[in-house]
Design a protein around this motif. Structure first.
Motif, PDB file in Angstrom:
ATOM      1  N   LEU A 104      27.344 -33.018 -11.209  1.00 25.64           N
ATOM      2  CA  LEU A 104      27.040 -32.879 -12.631  1.00 25.64           C
ATOM      3  C   LEU A 104      26.268 -34.108 -13.106  1.00 25.64           C
ATOM      4  CD1 LEU A 104      30.417 -31.484 -14.028  1.00 25.64           C
ATOM      5  CD2 LEU A 104      28.305 -30.230 -13.555  1.00 25.64           C
ATOM      6  N   PRO A 105      25.252 -33.911 -13.962  1.00 30.08           N
ATOM      7  CA  PRO A 105      24.447 -35.042 -14.444  1.00 30.08           C
ATOM      8  C   PRO A 105      25.318 -36.103 -15.117  1.00 30.08           C
ATOM      9  CG  PRO A 105      23.395 -32.970 -15.002  1.00 30.08           C
ATOM     10  CD  PRO A 105      24.744 -32.625 -14.473  1.00 30.08           C
ATOM     11  N   THR A 106      25.063 -37.337 -14.784  1.00 28.36           N
ATOM     12  CA  THR A 106      25.807 -38.455 -15.355  1.00 28.36           C
ATOM     13  C   THR A 106      24.997 -39.724 -15.177  1.00 28.36           C
ATOM     14  OG1 THR A 106      27.872 -39.701 -15.264  1.00 28.36           O
ATOM     15  CG2 THR A 106      27.031 -38.854 -13.186  1.00 28.36           C
ATOM     16  N   THR A 107      25.319 -40.731 -15.968  1.00 25.93           N
ATOM     17  CA  THR A 107      24.666 -42.040 -15.816  1.00 25.93           C
ATOM     18  C   THR A 107      25.515 -42.964 -14.941  1.00 25.93           C
ATOM     19  OG1 THR A 107      25.739 -42.772 -17.860  1.00 25.93           O
ATOM     20  CG2 THR A 107      23.503 -41.875 -18.044  1.00 25.93           C
ATOM     21  N   SER A 108      26.695 -42.483 -14.576  1.00 28.82           N
ATOM     22  CA  SER A 108      27.593 -43.284 -13.750  1.00 28.82           C
ATOM     23  C   SER A 108      27.268 -43.094 -12.273  1.00 28.82           C
ATOM     24  CB  SER A 108      29.046 -42.876 -14.028  1.00 28.82           C
ATOM     25  OG  SER A 108      29.921 -43.496 -13.103  1.00 28.82           O
ATOM     26  N   SER A 109      27.586 -44.090 -11.477  1.00 30.60           N
ATOM     27  CA  SER A 109      27.388 -43.982 -10.029  1.00 30.60           C
ATOM     28  C   SER A 109      28.489 -43.159  -9.375  1.00 30.60           C
ATOM     29  CB  SER A 109      27.341 -45.382  -9.407  1.00 30.60           C
ATOM     30  OG  SER A 109      28.562 -46.076  -9.678  1.00 30.60           O
ATOM     31  N   ASP A 110      29.593 -42.936 -10.103  1.00 30.05           N
ATOM     32  CA  ASP A 110      30.709 -42.140  -9.596  1.00 30.05           C
ATOM     33  C   ASP A 110      30.466 -40.682  -9.971  1.00 30.05           C
ATOM     34  OD1 ASP A 110      33.051 -41.313  -8.517  1.00 30.05           O
ATOM     35  OD2 ASP A 110      34.336 -42.075 -10.139  1.00 30.05           O
ATOM     36  N   LEU A 111      30.032 -39.868  -9.020  1.00 30.60           N
ATOM     37  CA  LEU A 111      29.611 -38.496  -9.301  1.00 30.60           C
ATOM     38  C   LEU A 111      30.795 -37.536  -9.332  1.00 30.60           C
ATOM     39  CD1 LEU A 111      26.397 -38.204  -7.079  1.00 30.60           C
ATOM     40  CD2 LEU A 111      26.595 -38.916  -9.471  1.00 30.60           C
ATOM     41  N   THR A 112      30.655 -36.480 -10.155  1.00 27.14           N
ATOM     42  CA  THR A 112      31.624 -35.387 -10.216  1.00 27.14           C
ATOM     43  C   THR A 112      31.007 -34.174  -9.557  1.00 27.14           C
ATOM     44  OG1 THR A 112      32.560 -36.222 -12.283  1.00 27.14           O
ATOM     45  CG2 THR A 112      32.985 -33.901 -11.740  1.00 27.14           C
ATOM     46  N   PHE A 113      31.690 -33.619  -8.538  1.00 31.84           N
ATOM     47  CA  PHE A 113      31.132 -32.506  -7.773  1.00 31.84           C
ATOM     48  C   PHE A 113      31.815 -31.190  -8.165  1.00 31.84           C
ATOM     49  CE2 PHE A 113      30.493 -36.262  -5.121  1.00 31.84           C
ATOM     50  CZ  PHE A 113      29.129 -36.162  -4.874  1.00 31.84           C
ATOM     51  N   PRO A 142      16.847 -38.404  -4.932  1.00 28.02           N
ATOM     52  CA  PRO A 142      17.210 -38.786  -3.548  1.00 28.02           C
ATOM     53  C   PRO A 142      18.608 -39.383  -3.439  1.00 28.02           C
ATOM     54  CG  PRO A 142      14.970 -39.455  -4.063  1.00 28.02           C
ATOM     55  CD  PRO A 142      15.564 -38.979  -5.341  1.00 28.02           C
ATOM     56  N   GLU A 143      18.987 -40.253  -4.378  1.00 31.58           N
ATOM     57  CA  GLU A 143      20.290 -40.892  -4.276  1.00 31.58           C
ATOM     58  C   GLU A 143      21.434 -39.887  -4.456  1.00 31.58           C
ATOM     59  OE1 GLU A 143      18.720 -41.608  -8.525  1.00 31.58           O
ATOM     60  OE2 GLU A 143      17.955 -41.450  -6.466  1.00 31.58           O
ATOM     61  N   VAL A 144      21.188 -38.835  -5.285  1.00 31.12           N
ATOM     62  CA  VAL A 144      22.210 -37.803  -5.479  1.00 31.12           C
ATOM     63  C   VAL A 144      22.294 -36.922  -4.226  1.00 31.12           C
ATOM     64  CG1 VAL A 144      22.920 -35.813  -6.859  1.00 31.12           C
ATOM     65  CG2 VAL A 144      21.934 -37.833  -7.974  1.00 31.12           C
ATOM     66  N   GLN A 145      21.128 -36.553  -3.680  1.00 29.03           N
ATOM     67  CA  GLN A 145      21.108 -35.739  -2.455  1.00 29.03           C
ATOM     68  C   GLN A 145      21.842 -36.451  -1.318  1.00 29.03           C
ATOM     69  OE1 GLN A 145      17.027 -34.779  -1.587  1.00 29.03           O
ATOM     70  NE2 GLN A 145      17.007 -33.053  -3.034  1.00 29.03           N
ATOM     71  N   ALA A 146      21.689 -37.746  -1.260  1.00 32.40           N
ATOM     72  CA  ALA A 146      22.347 -38.506  -0.183  1.00 32.40           C
ATOM     73  C   ALA A 146      23.864 -38.409  -0.309  1.00 32.40           C
ATOM     74  CB  ALA A 146      21.898 -39.967  -0.243  1.00 32.40           C
ATOM     75  N   GLN A 147      24.392 -38.516  -1.552  1.00 33.82           N
ATOM     76  CA  GLN A 147      25.840 -38.433  -1.742  1.00 33.82           C
ATOM     77  C   GLN A 147      26.355 -37.008  -1.461  1.00 33.82           C
ATOM     78  OE1 GLN A 147      27.919 -40.447  -4.875  1.00 33.82           O
ATOM     79  NE2 GLN A 147      26.048 -41.532  -5.561  1.00 33.82           N
ATOM     80  N   ARG A 162      29.358 -33.694   4.972  1.00 35.02           N
ATOM     81  CA  ARG A 162      29.779 -34.160   6.296  1.00 35.02           C
ATOM     82  C   ARG A 162      31.299 -34.438   6.306  1.00 35.02           C
ATOM     83  NH1 ARG A 162      24.666 -36.841   6.216  1.00 35.02           N
ATOM     84  NH2 ARG A 162      25.641 -38.678   5.254  1.00 35.02           N
ATOM     85  N   ARG A 163      31.791 -35.020   5.228  1.00 36.13           N
ATOM     86  CA  ARG A 163      33.221 -35.312   5.144  1.00 36.13           C
ATOM     87  C   ARG A 163      34.044 -34.014   5.111  1.00 36.13           C
ATOM     88  NH1 ARG A 163      33.989 -38.757  -0.017  1.00 36.13           N
ATOM     89  NH2 ARG A 163      36.180 -38.773   0.706  1.00 36.13           N
ATOM     90  N   ILE A 164      33.537 -33.014   4.349  1.00 37.90           N
ATOM     91  CA  ILE A 164      34.253 -31.732   4.281  1.00 37.90           C
ATOM     92  C   ILE A 164      34.261 -31.052   5.644  1.00 37.90           C
ATOM     93  CG2 ILE A 164      34.160 -29.395   3.294  1.00 37.90           C
ATOM     94  CD1 ILE A 164      33.127 -30.618   0.702  1.00 37.90           C
ATOM     95  N   ALA A 165      33.086 -31.084   6.347  1.00 35.55           N
ATOM     96  CA  ALA A 165      32.988 -30.452   7.668  1.00 35.55           C
ATOM     97  C   ALA A 165      33.925 -31.137   8.665  1.00 35.55           C
ATOM     98  CB  ALA A 165      31.545 -30.504   8.155  1.00 35.55           C
ATOM     99  N   ALA A 166      33.999 -32.470   8.572  1.00 37.36           N
ATOM    100  CA  ALA A 166      34.876 -33.202   9.491  1.00 37.36           C
ATOM    101  C   ALA A 166      36.339 -32.873   9.219  1.00 37.36           C
ATOM    102  CB  ALA A 166      34.639 -34.706   9.342  1.00 37.36           C
ATOM    103  N   TRP A 167      36.699 -32.794   7.922  1.00 41.62           N
ATOM    104  CA  TRP A 167      38.094 -32.462   7.594  1.00 41.62           C
ATOM    105  C   TRP A 167      38.430 -31.039   8.051  1.00 41.62           C
ATOM    106  CZ3 TRP A 167      39.978 -28.446   4.748  1.00 41.62           C
ATOM    107  CH2 TRP A 167      41.366 -28.457   4.509  1.00 41.62           C
ATOM    108  N   LEU A 168      37.504 -30.108   7.861  1.00 40.69           N
ATOM    109  CA  LEU A 168      37.748 -28.720   8.231  1.00 40.69           C
ATOM    110  C   LEU A 168      37.888 -28.589   9.748  1.00 40.69           C
ATOM    111  CD1 LEU A 168      38.052 -25.858   7.154  1.00 40.69           C
ATOM    112  CD2 LEU A 168      35.574 -25.580   7.355  1.00 40.69           C
ATOM    113  N   ALA A 169      37.058 -29.331  10.506  1.00 42.44           N
ATOM    114  CA  ALA A 169      37.152 -29.281  11.971  1.00 42.44           C
ATOM    115  C   ALA A 169      38.493 -29.825  12.444  1.00 42.44           C
ATOM    116  CB  ALA A 169      36.008 -30.072  12.594  1.00 42.44           C
TER     117      ALA A 169
END
Length: 860
Positions: free
Chosen positions: A792-801, A836-841, A847-854
């Motif tokens: 979600l759009p935000t000015t904070s570096s801590d993103l909400t997914f 780019p910085e949002v796409q990276a996060q 990757r973290r979700i895939a690793a947890w699911l595996a």
């Protein structure tokens, strides 16, 4: 005082008109002394007063039998030929000018409607043309006469064949009488308009004042008198329209022979609120067309100009449109609806049916209706020219200077704004003050097109050329929320839209083959459907007619081509919004259908499984629920048919994740309700009486359901919906065992049921793995495991997914941030996630979700 002796002579066709003309001209000539001119004024005033008295004895030809010695007794002498009297006066032009300038010609704005007959010459003559005579001035006496003309059914339901025939005969009789009255009144008015400048001005003042009195026309069954009898309103407005129609190219007795076009109508007549002689008044709560005071009967140009009779006649025609059509149709609709209530009985039902019949007769005159359409189409042409509509359907829309709550042209409190725009083109400087009353007039006229009930044949007397600008204006308005932000504006034209596309209409081919209509019809219909919110009966009805129009448009595949690329685009949200609206429409309607069936069944079970008869304590409730069943059933069917048409023409767009999610759950629920374990609760004694065919409804739903047989996405969403798979299996078995649907759909339904059981097993395994998913792997809105995360759009570096589908669905209903409540659109979300910085996060989260699911899968 001897002027009254002229009355008998004026009634003669051999009256020496030239003598009266010369006499009055001599008395009022430039060299005449003041005393002689005053005598001329007194002479014609006495003649006018005597004429009004004479007209008061005039009787109509359709009134009730005359009581002996009473108001209608045979002792009253037959009135003299009033038409001949006025024609002789008008031919004596000098006399006509003096009379028109006198005290008995122009109505007082403070007068009530009934005084029109006792204070003005033309008003007395107009009232004397009433086919019902003096009876029409008393509403209860008028109803007493009308009851004989328009018999009513004793209970709710259609007329029987004999009553229907009587209605048609009565309508024809009234139309014939009104046509004769209009012909005579128009002839007299035209003669006064051409008798000289003073007579013309006085006649315009009379027409203006009479229309103003008619504007307050109201019909209430509790009143003894009407302000102005509606039949008189019809004669007056018909006359004004017939006077204005010839100015569009034909030779006009008043306006001359030069062709004139509506686009030549001066913009400042409607568009300048600061002009004291303006034709439209702007207020905080309403906008209405006015005609000024008696000193200014018609609007004047801000700059000096010579007399323009065609402009004035057109203005009167527009005024007549707003005075007659909209109130008349509103009264008919109110009467018609009252007849649907079973508690209205006896004399009250007869009175309402009589008034309903009178309004149908006056509003459906085959000779007059095309003239009203010509005026309305001219108004639409003028509005289109003011909006500067281009061939591609866009128009010179100014750039907004600020967002306004009150809509275009209004401040936050709804008041008219002086200039809410910047960078406004010169030709469009006053666009913000566009008089919506004119739009309402066009809309009201379109109601005359679809008749007054199913018994009406298609209007063969209306052609494509009388409707083309009205249709173009409809396409400009519908769906354009930026220019026309008020919801009710888009709810005006759907019925008109449905009539234009109805196959039986003679003008349909002209529109379907017209390039401009073909390009914009689908867009306007779809976007209008999305904007109109069914918050009341009229707007729910608008949605229904838009669904009919959309279904008819999609029958012609070529019309869908103009929007196919746009709607199938993955980034376009139109079909998602539309499917959301259609799903809500179908779900709401079917809920009401099931509710009505349940109530009716309970009443019938208490009555030995039979319909209650009249006199039963719950008869009225059963009838009311039956009417709701009938209305909601047709709404539901139209929405389901829209599903069918959309999946046929927009396969890619209808396969979008959110669209499939909305449709799957709705169709699954419909199927279980109609064929599941509780379906027997919907059985009533006589469903056909209310046009409810459960098997037909079930066939439509199954047909749409099995269209998605090859979609794994559809099956998964259907299994995950708030319905029981066991109930679904039971409904499928019920359908197959009783052969309730065509064999092709039955086979596909059986295969689909098997695949859904397989999907249910797979989903159960996934859910077992994901039930222990950590908070960081869940959607912040729905708390479901993240599969397609966006930030979600935000000015904070801590993103909400959040899950993409969840936020998209949320923003379809309200375009605000789910947590901060700030304005937000899906385009804003996509733009933020493109950084780019949002796409990276997001990639790191995946990757973290895939690793947890595996890891969770390995442990299990």
């Amino acid at each position: 005082p001897l002027g009254a002796t002229l009355i008998p002579a004026l009634a003669s066709r051999n009256f020496p008109v030239a003598g009266l003309d010369n006499l009055v001209a001599w008395m009022t000539g430039p060299d005449a002394p003041a005393e002689r001119a005053a005598d001329a004024d007194a002479l014609m005033a006495i003649v006018a007063n005597a004429f009004i008295t004479e007209a008061g004895f005039s009787l109509g030809s359709m009134g009730p039998p005359a009581p002996e010695g009473g108001m209608f007794g045979a002792t009253i002498p037959r009135p003299r030929d009033l038409t001949t009297m006025l024609m002789n006066i008008a031919k004596a032009k000098a006399a006509a000018c003096v009379m028109a300038s006198g005290p008995y010609f122009v109505p007082d704005p403070a007068d009530k409607g009934p005084l029109l007959a006792s204070t003005t010459v033309l008003g007395a003559y107009l009232m004397s043309r009433n086919p019902f005579g003096n009876t029409a001035m008393n509403l209860q006496l008028l109803i007493g006469s009308l009851v004989e003309f328009f018999p009513a059914p004793k209970t709710v339901g259609p007329l029987d064949p004999q009553q229907e025939e009587k209605h048609r005969e009565s309508e024809a009789q009234i139309k014939h009488a009104v046509t004769g009255a209009v012909t005579e009144f128009k002839m007299v008015v035209e003669k006064f308009l051409t008798a000289g400048a003073a007579a013309r001005l006085g006649t315009f003042k009379f027409l203006s004042g009479a229309l103003a009195l008619c504007e307050n026309h109201r019909v209430s069954m509790r009143k003894t008198e009407e302000e102005v009898p509606f039949i008189i309103v019809a004669i007056l407005c018909h006359t004004c329209v017939l006077l204005s129609v010839p100015v569009f190219g034909k030779r006009s007795a008043v306006g001359g022979s030069t062709p004139w076009f509506p686009t030549a109508f001066p913009t400042e007549y409607f568009m300048q609120p600061e002009n004291p002689a303006a034709f439209c008044a702007f207020g905080k709560d309403e906008e209405r067309v006015i005609t000024g005071d008696n000193a200014v009967p018609v609007p004047k140009r801000p700059t000096p100009a010579e007399y323009a009779p065609k402009v004035h006649l057109f203005a009167l025609g527009v005024r007549a449109l707003s005075v007659f059509v909209a109130p008349g149709h509103r009264h008919w609709r109110d009467f018609h609806r009252q007849l649907q209530y079973s508690e209205i009985k006896g004399r009250q039902r007869q009175a309402i049916a009589a008034m309903c019949g009178l309004h149908v007769a006056l509003l459906s005159d085959e000779e007059m209706v095309p003239n009203y359409f010509m005026i309305a189409d001219a108004v639409a042409e003028w509005l289109i020219s003011v909006l500067d509509v281009r061939r591609d359907g866009t128009f010179a829309r100014p750039v907004r200077a600020k967002q306004q709550k009150g809509g275009a042209g209004s401040d936050d409190d709804g008041a008219a704004a002086a200039s809410p725009y910047e960078s406004v083109p010169d030709s469009f400087a006053l666009w913000a003050n566009l008089p919506l009353t004119l739009l309402d007039d066009v809309y009201s006229t379109t109601k005359l097109l679809d008749g007054f009930g199913s018994r009406r044949p298609p209007p063969e007397h209306i052609t494509f050329f009388q409707l083309r600008h009205m249709a173009a204006l409809m396409l400009v308005v519908m769906g354009d929320a930026d220019a026309f932000p008020k919801n009710h504006t888009h709810a005006m034209f759907p019925r008109f839209f449905a009539v234009l596309t109805e196959p039986r209409m003679p003008f349909r081919t002209g529109f379907m083959n017209h390039e401009w209509f073909a390009v914009h019809a689908m867009r306007a219909c779809v976007e209008g459907y999305i904007i109109v919110q069914p918050c009341d009966h009229d707007r729910a009805e608008a949605r229904y007619f838009l669904a009919l129009a959309l279904k008819d448009l999609l029958k012609d595949g070529s019309l869908a081509e103009s929007v196919k690329a746009k709607y199938n685009d993955d980034k376009d949200e139109t079909l998602e919004s539309l499917s959301s609206m259609v799903t809500a429409e179908a779900t709401g309607s079917l809920d009401h259908v099931f509710e009505a069936l349940g109530t009716m069944r309970a009443i019938e079970l208490d009555n030995n499984r039979a319909e209650p008869s009249e006199g039963h304590p719950k008869y009225a409730e059963h009838q009311q629920q039956g009417h709701m069943l009938q209305w909601e059933n047709v709404r539901a069917i139209s929405a389901i048919d829209v599903f069918d048409a959309l999946t046929q023409h927009f396969r890619r767009g209808m396969a979008k994740r959110l669209v499939v999610q909305q449709i799957s759950g709705a169709l699954m629920n419909f199927l279980i309700r109609l064929a599941g374990p509780t379906a027997f609760e919907l059985k009533i004694a006589n469903p056909g009486k209310y046009r409810f065919n459960p098997r037909d409804m079930l066939t439509r739903i199954v047909h749409n359901f099995v269209k998605f047989a090859g979609s794994d996405k559809f099956r998964r969403f259907a299994v995950q919906s708030q319905t029981s798979l066991a109930q679904f299996d039971a409904a499928v078995r019920f359908i197959l065992d009783r052969h309730l649907v065509p064999s092709d759909d039955a086979e596909r339904l059986e295969v689909m049921a098997q695949r859904m059981r397989e999907s249910a097993a797979a989903i159960a395994e996934e859910d077992r793995l994901l039930e222990d998913a950590p908070d960081w792997a869940r959607c912040a809105v729905m708390y479901d495991p993240l599969k397609d995360p966006v930030a979600l759009p935000t000015t904070s570096s801590d993103l909400t997914f959040v899950e993409r589908g969840s936020i998209r669905h949320h923003l379809l209903s309200e375009k605000i941030h789910p947590f901060t409540r700030e304005p937000l659109t899906m385009a804003d979300v996509e733009a933020f996630n493109a950084k780019p910085e949002v796409q990276a996060q997001i990639e790191d989260l995946k990757r973290r979700i895939a690793a947890w699911l595996a890891d969770a899968t390995a442990k299990n």
